[in-house]
Design a protein around this motif. Sequence first.
Motif, PDB file in Angstrom:
ATOM      1  N   ALA A  57      -1.929  -8.817  -1.450  1.00 20.02           N
ATOM      2  CA  ALA A  57      -1.465  -7.463  -1.782  1.00 20.02           C
ATOM      3  C   ALA A  57      -2.178  -6.404  -0.940  1.00 20.02           C
ATOM      4  CB  ALA A  57      -1.677  -7.190  -3.270  1.00 20.02           C
ATOM      5  N   LYS A  58      -3.449  -6.671  -0.605  1.00 21.38           N
ATOM      6  CA  LYS A  58      -4.229  -5.688   0.165  1.00 21.38           C
ATOM      7  C   LYS A  58      -4.151  -5.903   1.666  1.00 21.38           C
ATOM      8  CE  LYS A  58      -8.377  -4.428  -0.589  1.00 21.38           C
ATOM      9  NZ  LYS A  58      -9.203  -3.293  -0.981  1.00 21.38           N
ATOM     10  N   GLY A  59      -3.713  -7.102   2.079  1.00 25.81           N
ATOM     11  CA  GLY A  59      -3.804  -7.461   3.490  1.00 25.81           C
ATOM     12  C   GLY A  59      -5.270  -7.584   3.885  1.00 25.81           C
ATOM     13  N   ARG A  60      -6.068  -8.116   2.968  1.00 26.23           N
ATOM     14  CA  ARG A  60      -7.520  -8.176   3.173  1.00 26.23           C
ATOM     15  C   ARG A  60      -7.911  -9.476   3.867  1.00 26.23           C
ATOM     16  NH1 ARG A  60     -11.866  -5.708  -0.068  1.00 26.23           N
ATOM     17  NH2 ARG A  60     -13.678  -7.030  -0.312  1.00 26.23           N
ATOM     18  N   PRO A  61      -8.804  -9.414   4.872  1.00 29.01           N
ATOM     19  CA  PRO A  61      -9.278 -10.642   5.514  1.00 29.01           C
ATOM     20  C   PRO A  61      -9.950 -11.555   4.491  1.00 29.01           C
ATOM     21  CG  PRO A  61     -10.126  -8.675   6.643  1.00 29.01           C
ATOM     22  CD  PRO A  61      -9.432  -8.208   5.410  1.00 29.01           C
ATOM     23  N   PRO A 143     -11.401  -5.845  -5.831  1.00 24.70           N
ATOM     24  CA  PRO A 143     -11.816  -4.923  -4.774  1.00 24.70           C
ATOM     25  C   PRO A 143     -11.216  -3.554  -5.053  1.00 24.70           C
ATOM     26  CG  PRO A 143      -9.979  -6.241  -4.011  1.00 24.70           C
ATOM     27  CD  PRO A 143     -10.236  -6.643  -5.450  1.00 24.70           C
ATOM     28  N   SER A 144     -11.568  -2.595  -4.239  1.00 25.01           N
ATOM     29  CA  SER A 144     -10.992  -1.268  -4.390  1.00 25.01           C
ATOM     30  C   SER A 144      -9.481  -1.325  -4.167  1.00 25.01           C
ATOM     31  CB  SER A 144     -11.635  -0.315  -3.386  1.00 25.01           C
ATOM     32  OG  SER A 144     -11.589  -0.884  -2.092  1.00 25.01           O
ATOM     33  N   ALA A 145      -8.755  -0.431  -4.845  1.00 29.54           N
ATOM     34  CA  ALA A 145      -7.289  -0.434  -4.766  1.00 29.54           C
ATOM     35  C   ALA A 145      -6.828   0.363  -3.552  1.00 29.54           C
ATOM     36  CB  ALA A 145      -6.701   0.144  -6.051  1.00 29.54           C
ATOM     37  N   ASN A 146      -6.680  -0.335  -2.439  1.00 29.43           N
ATOM     38  CA  ASN A 146      -6.171   0.283  -1.206  1.00 29.43           C
ATOM     39  C   ASN A 146      -5.746  -0.841  -0.278  1.00 29.43           C
ATOM     40  OD1 ASN A 146      -9.352   0.093  -1.200  1.00 29.43           O
ATOM     41  ND2 ASN A 146      -8.700  -0.218   0.917  1.00 29.43           N
ATOM     42  N   PRO A 147      -4.736  -0.601   0.554  1.00 25.04           N
ATOM     43  CA  PRO A 147      -4.464  -1.573   1.604  1.00 25.04           C
ATOM     44  C   PRO A 147      -5.700  -1.623   2.499  1.00 25.04           C
ATOM     45  CG  PRO A 147      -2.703   0.063   1.434  1.00 25.04           C
ATOM     46  CD  PRO A 147      -3.829   0.562   0.593  1.00 25.04           C
ATOM     47  N   PRO A 151      -8.282   4.470   2.798  1.00 24.90           N
ATOM     48  CA  PRO A 151      -9.181   4.991   1.752  1.00 24.90           C
ATOM     49  C   PRO A 151      -8.801   4.455   0.369  1.00 24.90           C
ATOM     50  CG  PRO A 151      -8.361   6.764   3.165  1.00 24.90           C
ATOM     51  CD  PRO A 151      -7.571   5.545   3.507  1.00 24.90           C
ATOM     52  N   SER A 152      -9.788   4.205  -0.454  1.00 27.52           N
ATOM     53  CA  SER A 152      -9.551   3.687  -1.798  1.00 27.52           C
ATOM     54  C   SER A 152      -8.801   4.707  -2.650  1.00 27.52           C
ATOM     55  CB  SER A 152     -10.882   3.379  -2.476  1.00 27.52           C
ATOM     56  OG  SER A 152     -11.677   2.548  -1.671  1.00 27.52           O
ATOM     57  N   ALA A 153      -7.970   4.209  -3.575  1.00 24.46           N
ATOM     58  CA  ALA A 153      -7.291   5.110  -4.506  1.00 24.46           C
ATOM     59  C   ALA A 153      -8.297   5.598  -5.531  1.00 24.46           C
ATOM     60  CB  ALA A 153      -6.150   4.374  -5.196  1.00 24.46           C
ATOM     61  N   VAL A 180     -16.237   7.599  -4.922  1.00 20.46           N
ATOM     62  CA  VAL A 180     -16.671   6.644  -3.887  1.00 20.46           C
ATOM     63  C   VAL A 180     -17.143   5.355  -4.578  1.00 20.46           C
ATOM     64  CG1 VAL A 180     -17.259   8.238  -2.013  1.00 20.46           C
ATOM     65  CG2 VAL A 180     -18.959   7.718  -3.778  1.00 20.46           C
ATOM     66  N   GLU A 181     -17.043   4.257  -3.840  1.00 16.27           N
ATOM     67  CA  GLU A 181     -17.317   2.946  -4.422  1.00 16.27           C
ATOM     68  C   GLU A 181     -18.785   2.771  -4.802  1.00 16.27           C
ATOM     69  OE1 GLU A 181     -16.110   3.586  -1.509  1.00 16.27           O
ATOM     70  OE2 GLU A 181     -14.081   2.774  -1.330  1.00 16.27           O
ATOM     71  N   SER A 182     -19.006   1.780  -5.669  1.00 19.76           N
ATOM     72  CA  SER A 182     -20.347   1.513  -6.199  1.00 19.76           C
ATOM     73  C   SER A 182     -21.372   1.208  -5.106  1.00 19.76           C
ATOM     74  CB  SER A 182     -20.288   0.315  -7.156  1.00 19.76           C
ATOM     75  OG  SER A 182     -19.913  -0.857  -6.462  1.00 19.76           O
ATOM     76  N   ALA A 234     -13.492   0.570  11.791  1.00 22.61           N
ATOM     77  CA  ALA A 234     -12.398   1.295  11.138  1.00 22.61           C
ATOM     78  C   ALA A 234     -12.308   0.904   9.667  1.00 22.61           C
ATOM     79  CB  ALA A 234     -11.084   1.003  11.835  1.00 22.61           C
ATOM     80  N   HIS A 235     -12.363   1.884   8.797  1.00 21.26           N
ATOM     81  CA  HIS A 235     -12.355   1.667   7.361  1.00 21.26           C
ATOM     82  C   HIS A 235     -12.195   3.048   6.753  1.00 21.26           C
ATOM     83  CE1 HIS A 235     -12.703  -0.569   3.857  1.00 21.26           C
ATOM     84  NE2 HIS A 235     -13.960  -0.871   3.815  1.00 21.26           N
ATOM     85  N   TYR A 236     -11.564   3.116   5.611  1.00 26.09           N
ATOM     86  CA  TYR A 236     -11.346   4.412   4.951  1.00 26.09           C
ATOM     87  C   TYR A 236     -10.638   5.382   5.895  1.00 26.09           C
ATOM     88  CZ  TYR A 236     -15.519   2.414   2.695  1.00 26.09           C
ATOM     89  OH  TYR A 236     -16.421   1.585   2.112  1.00 26.09           O
TER      90      TYR A 236
HETATM   91 MG    MG Z   1     -12.903  -1.474  -0.499  1.00 29.74          MG
END
Ligand code: MG
Length: 355
Positions: A57-61, A143-147, A151-153, A180-182, A234-236
């Motif tokens: 769903a996230k396209g996460r590695p 994980p955080s809710a974002n592709p 950036p995280s939702a 912002v994330e934990s 590249a992130h967020y």
């Molecule tokens: Mg994240």
Amino acid sequence: MKTEILKVDPVEPENWQIGKAASFVNAGGLVVFPTETVYGIGADAFNEGACRKIFEAKGRPGDNPLIVHVSSIEMAQEVGELPQEYIDRIRRVWPSPVTFIVKANKRIPKTVTGGLGTVALRMPAHPVALALISKSGCPIAAPSANPSSKPSATNAGQAIKYFDGKVDCIIDSGRAFFGVESTVIDLDSFTILRPGPFTFDEIGNAFGQKPHISEVTRGRRLSGTAVSPGTKYAHYAPDTRMLLFERDAASLAEVIDGIEDMPPFAFIGSNESCGLLSKEAGCSTIALGSAANLYEVAKNLYDGIIALDSLKVKLGISESFDENGVGLAIMNRLRKACSGASFWDHAGLVKLLES
Ligand code: MG
Ligand code: TXA
């Protein structure tokens, strides 16, 4: 896939709604839920097939492991080994926006840990997250809710934009508290791996020892001229190119002055700096909150970055914030959103614009 959207009170979660969301978790489904930091996209942490769906769903590695969320110390101990020397401190600190990396129990699927032998554990300080985990009766990997790379939702509306039709259920409890994330801390080396709302000093006070932190994680200001962009960070990141201005915002108008093909840009920064620059540089601005309250800036940060793409500008230029307290987390995210591309002066900006 039809996504069920459930409105849930953030402080007094309705039992019957939480029951519905938990039934999706128990059936091996995906549920997007609020935490005090950002929204998460969760599944039963012991259900390998369900956890695999998170990555899709996230396209996460596949080698980027997930945080496992628990609602009690006992549940945490089913997932990982909380070190004896720290357990009393952890009891006192949790629930809070801090994640501990500990040795993983064998029962936890490799999909969740990335096969590292360690696991990230967190007890979120959000009534809805805690109620969902308790009701599900299992730890929830989320994980955080974002592709991946976005950036995280930090609010349900953004979570819906990202995941409607891709998950079984989205809980709508308005905005996350911190934005912002934990903070992620490796308990073996007592090192901060990711700064967050639970600050360096708060960890030091809670544990009676100062955590280690690398210069990269710290996001120390880089002096001198431009640093070349590192795409691997590249992130967020928004689609629009973003650059970080390393000096006080007031000097930006002067730095830009005389650049002939300066593309239309938006300035992202504190309310105070935005007020100044909309007058002095005539650019559009995205105000994140008062510089005197970095919690407010953190809370608005991702929405601000996301808003950049709707402004029809070629470039975003972000302010640098004080790296104390939650400012460290803000700067860590901003540096990544800018892929490390920052400038200090006229020559630095010109070089970046040419690259
Ligand atoms: Mg994240
Ligand atoms: O605030 C948060 O932490 C949010 C909410 C939903 O709880 N979650 C979150 O998860 O940010 P995620 O997956 O976006 O970030 C988890 C971070 C990643 O940087 C990951 O590499 C790291 O934690 N991580 C997870 N397991 C790890 C491990 N065993 N060792 C080292 N790092 C780990």
